[in-house]
Each structure stands twice: as C-alpha cells, then as structure tokens.
Write a protein that holds these residues in place. Structure first.
Motif, PDB file in Angstrom:
ATOM      1  N   GLY A  41      -6.515   4.041  -7.417  1.00 23.86           N
ATOM      2  CA  GLY A  41      -7.175   4.276  -6.137  1.00 23.86           C
ATOM      3  C   GLY A  41      -6.486   3.488  -5.037  1.00 23.86           C
ATOM      4  N   PRO A  42      -6.994   3.561  -3.813  1.00 21.11           N
ATOM      5  CA  PRO A  42      -6.382   2.832  -2.687  1.00 21.11           C
ATOM      6  C   PRO A  42      -6.266   1.337  -2.946  1.00 21.11           C
ATOM      7  CG  PRO A  42      -8.054   4.375  -1.907  1.00 21.11           C
ATOM      8  CD  PRO A  42      -8.161   4.357  -3.387  1.00 21.11           C
ATOM      9  N   GLU A  43      -7.267   0.750  -3.639  1.00 20.78           N
ATOM     10  CA  GLU A  43      -7.226  -0.695  -3.899  1.00 20.78           C
ATOM     11  C   GLU A  43      -6.082  -1.048  -4.848  1.00 20.78           C
ATOM     12  OE1 GLU A  43      -9.796   1.245  -4.648  1.00 20.78           O
ATOM     13  OE2 GLU A  43     -11.470   0.689  -3.342  1.00 20.78           O
ATOM     14  N   HIS A  44      -5.837  -0.198  -5.843  1.00 16.66           N
ATOM     15  CA  HIS A  44      -4.747  -0.462  -6.785  1.00 16.66           C
ATOM     16  C   HIS A  44      -3.392  -0.348  -6.080  1.00 16.66           C
ATOM     17  CE1 HIS A  44      -8.111   1.077  -9.297  1.00 16.66           C
ATOM     18  NE2 HIS A  44      -7.780   0.050 -10.049  1.00 16.66           N
ATOM     19  N   LEU A  45      -3.277   0.628  -5.193  1.00 18.52           N
ATOM     20  CA  LEU A  45      -2.030   0.802  -4.441  1.00 18.52           C
ATOM     21  C   LEU A  45      -1.763  -0.423  -3.560  1.00 18.52           C
ATOM     22  CD1 LEU A  45      -2.510   4.537  -3.350  1.00 18.52           C
ATOM     23  CD2 LEU A  45      -1.116   3.688  -5.232  1.00 18.52           C
ATOM     24  N   ALA A  46      -2.802  -0.879  -2.862  1.00 21.23           N
ATOM     25  CA  ALA A  46      -2.649  -2.042  -1.982  1.00 21.23           C
ATOM     26  C   ALA A  46      -2.287  -3.284  -2.792  1.00 21.23           C
ATOM     27  CB  ALA A  46      -3.940  -2.283  -1.199  1.00 21.23           C
ATOM     28  N   CYS A  47      -2.900  -3.430  -3.970  1.00 20.61           N
ATOM     29  CA  CYS A  47      -2.638  -4.595  -4.809  1.00 20.61           C
ATOM     30  C   CYS A  47      -1.204  -4.573  -5.337  1.00 20.61           C
ATOM     31  CB  CYS A  47      -3.633  -4.640  -5.963  1.00 20.61           C
ATOM     32  SG  CYS A  47      -3.894  -6.280  -6.652  1.00 20.61           S
ATOM     33  N   THR A  48      -0.703  -3.390  -5.642  1.00 22.93           N
ATOM     34  CA  THR A  48       0.674  -3.272  -6.130  1.00 22.93           C
ATOM     35  C   THR A  48       1.670  -3.595  -5.023  1.00 22.93           C
ATOM     36  OG1 THR A  48      -0.044  -1.590  -7.724  1.00 22.93           O
ATOM     37  CG2 THR A  48       2.315  -1.717  -7.254  1.00 22.93           C
ATOM     38  N   VAL A  49       1.382  -3.147  -3.813  1.00 21.06           N
ATOM     39  CA  VAL A  49       2.232  -3.503  -2.670  1.00 21.06           C
ATOM     40  C   VAL A  49       2.220  -5.016  -2.475  1.00 21.06           C
ATOM     41  CG1 VAL A  49       2.465  -3.332  -0.154  1.00 21.06           C
ATOM     42  CG2 VAL A  49       1.967  -1.285  -1.503  1.00 21.06           C
ATOM     43  N   ASP A  50       1.050  -5.612  -2.602  1.00 20.40           N
ATOM     44  CA  ASP A  50       0.931  -7.062  -2.472  1.00 20.40           C
ATOM     45  C   ASP A  50       1.717  -7.771  -3.569  1.00 20.40           C
ATOM     46  OD1 ASP A  50      -0.525  -9.348  -1.138  1.00 20.40           O
ATOM     47  OD2 ASP A  50      -1.216  -9.643  -3.194  1.00 20.40           O
ATOM     48  N   LEU A  51       1.649  -7.240  -4.788  1.00 12.69           N
ATOM     49  CA  LEU A  51       2.384  -7.791  -5.929  1.00 12.69           C
ATOM     50  C   LEU A  51       3.886  -7.809  -5.647  1.00 12.69           C
ATOM     51  CD1 LEU A  51       2.443  -8.378  -9.189  1.00 12.69           C
ATOM     52  CD2 LEU A  51       2.964  -5.939  -9.305  1.00 12.69           C
ATOM     53  N   LEU A  52       4.396  -6.656  -5.225  1.00 12.50           N
ATOM     54  CA  LEU A  52       5.834  -6.549  -4.955  1.00 12.50           C
ATOM     55  C   LEU A  52       6.235  -7.392  -3.747  1.00 12.50           C
ATOM     56  CD1 LEU A  52       6.171  -2.678  -5.469  1.00 12.50           C
ATOM     57  CD2 LEU A  52       6.964  -4.457  -7.044  1.00 12.50           C
ATOM     58  N   GLY A  53       5.401  -7.318  -2.705  1.00 11.07           N
ATOM     59  CA  GLY A  53       5.726  -8.048  -1.481  1.00 11.07           C
ATOM     60  C   GLY A  53       5.715  -9.550  -1.672  1.00 11.07           C
ATOM     61  N   ARG A  54       4.693 -10.073  -2.324  1.00 13.72           N
ATOM     62  CA  ARG A  54       4.628 -11.517  -2.570  1.00 13.72           C
ATOM     63  C   ARG A  54       5.804 -11.983  -3.413  1.00 13.72           C
ATOM     64  NH1 ARG A  54      -0.264 -14.266  -1.839  1.00 13.72           N
ATOM     65  NH2 ARG A  54      -1.952 -12.939  -1.084  1.00 13.72           N
ATOM     66  N   LEU A  66       2.033   1.126 -13.927  1.00 15.35           N
ATOM     67  CA  LEU A  66       2.589   2.377 -14.446  1.00 15.35           C
ATOM     68  C   LEU A  66       1.814   2.891 -15.669  1.00 15.35           C
ATOM     69  CD1 LEU A  66       6.414   1.559 -14.123  1.00 15.35           C
ATOM     70  CD2 LEU A  66       5.055   3.095 -12.685  1.00 15.35           C
ATOM     71  N   SER A  67       1.169   1.973 -16.391  1.00 16.89           N
ATOM     72  CA  SER A  67       0.449   2.383 -17.609  1.00 16.89           C
ATOM     73  C   SER A  67      -0.971   2.862 -17.334  1.00 16.89           C
ATOM     74  CB  SER A  67       0.395   1.214 -18.600  1.00 16.89           C
ATOM     75  OG  SER A  67      -0.499   0.206 -18.137  1.00 16.89           O
ATOM     76  N   MET A  68      -1.488   2.603 -16.139  1.00 13.27           N
ATOM     77  CA  MET A  68      -2.885   2.903 -15.846  1.00 13.27           C
ATOM     78  C   MET A  68      -3.273   4.331 -16.192  1.00 13.27           C
ATOM     79  SD  MET A  68      -3.823   1.095 -12.219  1.00 13.27           S
ATOM     80  CE  MET A  68      -5.329   2.059 -12.095  1.00 13.27           C
ATOM     81  N   GLU A  69      -2.580   5.264 -15.576  1.00 13.50           N
ATOM     82  CA  GLU A  69      -2.952   6.668 -15.744  1.00 13.50           C
ATOM     83  C   GLU A  69      -2.360   7.261 -17.010  1.00 13.50           C
ATOM     84  OE1 GLU A  69      -3.629  10.554 -12.876  1.00 13.50           O
ATOM     85  OE2 GLU A  69      -2.234   8.984 -12.251  1.00 13.50           O
TER      86      GLU A  69
END
Length: 760
Positions: free
Chosen positions: A524-537, A513-516
C-alpha cells in the motif's frame, strides 16, 4: 377499586373467612406504597400476616419491587419462622435494590438457621450481590460454600459464579467454573460467551459460540447479542454474516437488542450500508440503536451522516447520553463533542462500567490522553472496578503520552486485581512499554504470553523498529513465520520501518519484493513510502527516485515526503527541489515540508533560498509546530519549549546548562549550526541551539534525580542534529543513560554513543 375491595372485607370475615388468594390478587394489582400499607393493615386484622407465609412473601416482594426495601425488611423481621423461599426473595430484593451488603448479611443469617439450608437460588442470588459489592473475596467464599453444599455442577449456580469471575476479570477461573457445569444450559452458554467478549477474549468468545451451535442446544436472542461484540472487535465480517443468517432462520434477528448489535458489528466491519438498512428497518429505535448508528457512521469516516443523524436525534424526544456524543468524537470536533460528552457523563447519577469505558476510550482514541488518564483516576476514586477493556484504553493513553510511571501503575493494578492479561491487554502492555522506552520490559511481557495473535507479534516487531533494533525485528519476524502466523500488511510495514531505521537496506529491499510474491500482501502507500525512506536513508537517493517513477499510480505525499527527508540527511538540494515541488502541489499547506526544504537550503548555506521558503510560509499564514519536550520526574510531567524560562526551577536549570556546556566544550563539543533557519552570526546560532527544549529538559532531569538514574524525554518533533550531538556528550560527562523519543524513533544515549549509530 383496590380500596373498595378492602372495604368490602367486613369485620364479620376477619376471623379468617377471607381466602389467601384474595390478598395475593390485591397485592399483585397494587401500584403504590399506600395500597400496600392498606393491604398489610388488613392482613394484620384478619390474621393472615403471621399465619400465611405466601401472603407475607408476596407483600415483601411487592414492597421491594416498589423500592421500599426497608419496609420489606421490617415485615420480614416480624415473621417468626421465615422459610427458605422468603429468605431467597429478600436476598434477591436487596441485590436488585443496590444493597448487596445487606444481601450478603442476610445470607449469613440464613446459614445460622439450623432448620434451613441454602439452595441453588440462594447461591445464585448472593453471587450477584457479591458482584455488586465488588468483592471477589466474598465471591470466592460463596463459591466455596456452594461447592460444599453440593451445587458445584448446577447450571444456575455455575452461571452465577461464572459471571462473578468474569466481572472481576478472572477469565481462567470463569472458564474453570463453566467447565465444571455438568450440563450447561443456554443461559450458562450465554453468560460464558458474553463474559469472554466483555473481557476482550474475542476469539474465544466466537469459538465458544461455535461450540454451543455444535452441541445442538437451542440458542436464543441473548446468545446472538453476546457474540456480536466479539465479531465486531475482530472485524470478521464473514462470520458476522453467518451469525446474522442463523438469527434470521431462527426468527431471532428482529429483536431490538440483536438488531442494535448487528448495526454495530456491520459498522465496525466496514459495511455501513447494511448497518443503515438495519437501522432504517427499526420502527422506533431506542437510544442504544441511535448511538450505534451514529458511532457506525463515525468509525467509517462519514462525517455528514454522523452529524446529520445526531441532529435528527436531538430534534426527537429521545434524551441523549454521554455515549451518544462519544460516538461522534472520532470524526467531528467543531461541536466541542468531548466537552459535551464529559458534561453528560458527569451529570449521570449512576455511571456504569460501560459508560466509563466509552468515555475513556473516546478520549484515548482521539489523542486526549491527559483527559483519559484523569477519567481513569476518577474511576478509581469512585471505586469502580476496571475490566480489560478499561486497562487496554488507558494503556493506549500511556503509550501516546510516553508516561512510563503511569503505565507501570496500570500494570500494577492489573496484577493487584488479578486480571489475567488476555491477548489484547498484553498487546497493549507491549505497545505501552515499547513507546515509553522500556523495550526489554515489552519483550518480557511478549515472552510471558501464552496466547499470541498477529497483533501481538506486530506490536513487538514495531517496538523493535521504534528503538532502531532492526536485526531483532528481523529475527522476530522469522520466529513469527516459524510459528505459522501469517504476516499482514502491518507486519511488513513494521519490519520495513525497522530496517529503514537500522540501515538494513538490502534486507529491507528483499522483504519488500517478497511481500506480494511470497505472502500475497499487496503493498500500500505506506509500504511504498517506507521503502523510499529505506533507500533514501541508506544513501540510495537515485534508486529511491527511480523507485518512485516506477510506481504505476500517482505517488502520494508520504512517498515524496520520505524522499525529501532523505534529501535532508544527505544534503541533496537537486532532488529536494523535485520532491518539494510535488509535495507542495499535493499538500500546499503542510508547514513541515516547508521547514524541511528551508533546512536543506540552510545546510547548504543557501540562505537566500531558505529566506524565500520562509516568506512563502508567512504569506500563506502557516504556523510551524513549536518544538516541545516532556520529561516525567516522579509522578509529575514537566514540559519545556525552546528558551523556556517559565519553570519554577529555571535558574537552577540554566545554571546546570552553563556548567554542562563548559564541560562539553572541554570534551570537544562544537555546536552544529548548519541547519539553523536564520542567516545570523554563528555565535547567535549557537545560542539559539543551546536553549533547545530537549537540552532544558535533560538539565532539569539531571538536577531532579539521583546520580546514575536513567533520564527519559519525549520530543514532539525530530531531534535536531546539534541536540543529538550534545546529548552524546552529556551522557558521557554525567555517566547517565539518556533515552530520547522523538517524532520518528527512540535514541538510547550511553557513554557518548547513540543506539541509532547517527542514522535517524
């Protein structure tokens, strides 16, 4: 005409009537050894050979120019009292004719002449010979002689020794040498700017260029060509445009080698359009310009233009070299470019350091790590001195391969050659040690760095993430902010990854949330995917799904893949169906997604569903990537596949496996068969899991190393649940530390516990 001129020198004039300039003119116009021998014979007859040093000196110089250095030396030895100028001519000639040892030997003879003293030309010429001799020891001795001789502040001598120290990677000594020059001229500055760039000190090179401009000293086309590679590597397009404008205003931007440097710079900065305009503006481009443009298209992913230009080059009369084909490698393989480049490279008679670097870098950047390492060994055997560019490429290859022993060897070479690891070499070492499993050594390298840039901080943070050390990654991120280093998109990706693999959901959520809002870095797409992975894991599957639905653009495969992976961990078949449907629409031929979905169904005992998924894979003729595990023992790399019986120590390996399995069962181990891909009997499932490649590699490591030795293995896929569980038992039974690098991260097993906390 030359013979006729000589014949007109009659016997009547041989008593000295022929003026010296007559011979000097003839020597200058001579084009063959035959001509020179005629002139030499005539000078002997007329007495000019021994009496006229100018004529003899000119003859020696011309013999050298035509490559007849032995003739030049014999003529020199016949002169009873050669002067300093003649000594300097021959020293320089030896150096230019690839005979540096003879140049140094002649310098030693000069020092024994009581009537002569070396001058600035002598030291400069013999310093260049020491570079060709590849002897920093000789270079330092010569430097000491020049200081004693009173030439320490001479620009000509200073430039030569600055270049010498740069050639051996001794950046700080080169800087001290340059700083000792009383009034550095343009040549001195050019040597300094170029030397910094060639040694990977790109930012220093650019800053030195700025200092040169600030002095008001006139710069030339060589100055521009010297700084452009540094700008290209740092991808500083704005600064590159400033340099281009300076060149245009000074009337220097049209020089061929400057234009080639600009083509390369604009390409590496992503402005391939300008590169193309510059290339088209060259009337008759040389091979270097062709290579720069071909590579420029390649690095920007323009396959068609790169190959098209390559074919156009082949149809011209210009002969290609290894660098031409290396330029194609990043984007194109159907032409078997690597092998073609290697053949051209091997055919080259005189392989320069630049060509070695181009070949090694081309292999390393394209995952051909073993070929890169093999080339590096050949380079060592050929006694070619590596520079920081070389070791950075080879460290990258070691990191990809996970070859710690080889990486340590390269580190040793850096120390033995007295390289002063600049920021790029040190960063490559951090990356190598982290990816080879030695995170403590990576941190030691990081802490010893005097100069750190954002890439250095990113590499160390990413290393912590790779090893599941989320708290350490967050702490280092805070230190980075305190050091006033602005984080980049790569920084946030590294920290998010670290949080994801350490279960630090809340910290990762706040960071995203602080990035931007706080740092102006758009996700970017990689940050979005990593956040989904963070929440999912972290078990927040529904929140992860809502997060995806809130993305304003169409989520890519990486985002849905992260959700599917989380569904596998938490066995959520409903969300898995949603994610897999989207994934198979986006990437219908990605076997990995089918395997994940099949595993999810198998874990839920939905064997019919799993069978249908496998049938879809077969109908599409897709092939699952086979699992394999590598282990490095001593200096040899051993590779195992599931059920492998090809190793020469197979019998001993399987005997050790049986022994261990019995001990593990006694300790409470039970095979985890829930994710087995086949609906078969439990006993058969257990046997299939028992002979997985990582278990075979660990057993080989146990029988091949001393008790207590740490075992390191690398798996090309994600380690399976059963192997992860089994390795915990093995580490406790054998009292060994076992380090496993899988496709996602590192696992450090010690005394029955894994560093990941079973969260991977």
């Amino acid at each position: 005409m030359l013979c006729r001129s000589l014949s007109h020198t009659s016997a009547a004039t041989h008593g000295g009537g022929v003026p010296p300039f007559f011979y000097l003119d003839l020597i200058s116009r001579s084009t063959s050894l035959h001509h020179l021998h005629q002139i030499l014979a005539r000078t002997i007859l007329t007495g000019h050979h021994a009496a006229d040093l100018a004529t003899s000196t000119k003859l020696i110089q011309r013999f050298s120019d035509l490559g007849a250095i032995d003739h030049a030396r014999r003529l020199f030895d016949s002169i009873p009292a050669p002067d300093l100028f003649l000594f300097n001519v021959l020293i320089r000639s030896y150096s230019l004719n690839h005979s540096p040892a003879f140049a140094v030997s002649l310098y030693s003879r000069l020092r024994q002449e009581p009537r002569l003293l070396p001058d600035d030309f002598t030291y400069a010429f013999v310093a260049n010979a020491a570079v060709s001799l590849r002897s920093v020891g000789v270079g330092r001795l010569l430097h000491a002689h020049s200081v004693v001789g009173g030439y320490s502040g001479d620009p000509f001598v200073g430039s030569a020794f600055t270049n010498l120290y740069f050639s051996f990677g001794h950046v700080s000594l080169a800087e001290k040498m340059f700083d000792g020059i009383a009034r550095p001229d343009t040549v001195s500055w050019n040597t300094f700017v170029s030397g910094l760039a060639h040694n990977g000190c790109f930012l220093k090179s650019m800053k030195s260029f700025v200092k040169l401009i600030a002095t008001g000293l006139e710069f030339d086309s060589t100055t521009l060509a010297a700084v452009l590679p540094a700008i290209a590597e740092l991808q500083d397009l704005n600064f590159g445009r400033i340099v281009h404008c300076l060149g245009v205003k000074a009337g220097l931007a049209s020089h061929a080698f400057v234009v080639t440097g600009l083509i390369s710079m604009y390409s590496k900065c992503g402005d391939v359009t300008t590169s193309k305009l510059l290339f088209l503006g060259i009337g008759k481009p040389d091979l270097i310009a062709w290579n720069a443009m071909i590579s420029g298209y390649s690095v920007n992913g323009d396959v068609g233009s790169s190959v098209g230009l390559f074919r156009k080059l082949l149809s011209s009369s210009t002969k290609v070299n290894s660098s031409t084909v290396v330029g194609l490698i990043p984007v194109f393989s159907p032409l078997n470019d690597i092998e073609s480049a290697k053949k051209l490279f091997e055919a080259a008679q005189d392989k320069s350091l630049a060509s070695w670097n181009a070949m090694i870098s081309g292999c390393a950047q394209n995952g051909l790590t073993e070929m890169a390492i093999s080339l590096f060994r050949q380079m060592q055997a050929a006694d070619v001195q590596p520079n920081p560019v070389t070791v950075t490429s080879i460290l990258s290859a070691c990191a990809q391969l996970g070859a710690l022993t080889l990486g340590k060897w390269v580190h040793q070479i850096i120390d033995e050659q007295h390289f002063e690891p600049n920021v790029f070499v040190s960063t490559a070492m951090i990356d190598m040690y982290a990816k080879c499993g030695s995170i403590k050594e990576a941190r030691r390298v990081f802490d010893r760095m005097v100069e750190k840039n954002v890439v250095s901080w990113n590499a160390m943070i990413a290393g912590y993430g790779l090893h599941g050390l989320g708290s350490e990654a967050l702490n280092l991120f805070s230190e980075m902010l305190d050091a006033n280093i602005a984080p980049t998109g790569v920084t946030f990706l590294s920290v998010l990854y670290a949080c994801s693999h350490a279960g630090l959901v809340e910290q990762g959520r706040k960071l995203f949330l602080s990035m931007e809002s706080d740092y102006g870095v758009k996700p970017g797409p990689e940050h979005l995917a990593c956040t989904v992975d963070l929440l999912g894991r972290g078990g927040q599957l529904r929140e992860a799904f809502k997060f995806i639905e809130a993305i304003p653009t169409d989520p890519g495969a990486g985002v849905w893949g992260a959700l599917l992976g989380a569904c596998m961990i938490h066995k959520d078949t409903d969300l898995a169906r949603v994610a897999s449907e989207r994934l198979l629409m986006l990437e219908p031929n990605n076997t990995g997604y089918y395997v994940l979905l099949s595993n999810i169904h198998s874990a839920g005992h939905n064997y019919g569903e799993a069978a249908l998924v496998r049938q879809r894979v077969k109908s599409k003729n897709l092939v699952k990537t086979p699992g394999c595990t590598m282990i490095e023992v001593g200096n040899a790399v051993h590779l195992f596949t599931s059920g492998d019986r090809s190793h020469e120590q197979t019998a001993a390996i399987y005997q050790e496996l049986e022994r261990l399995t019995g001990k593990m069962v006694e300790a409470g181990y039970c095979a985890v068969t829930g994710t087995a891909l086949y609906d078969v009997e439990e006993e058969e499932k257990a046997h299939m899991l028992k002979v997985h490649s990582e278990k075979l590699a660990i057993c080989f490591g146990l029988i091949s190393t001393e008790p207590g030795t740490e075992i390191r293995i690398i798996k090309n896929l994600r380690v399976c649940l059963d192997c992860h569980n089994a390795t915990k038992f093995i580490s406790k039974i054998t009292n060994r530390v076992i380090v496993v690098r899988d496709a996602n991260r590192f696992h450090h097993f010690r005394d029955g516990i894994c560093s990941c906390g079973d969260f991977w």
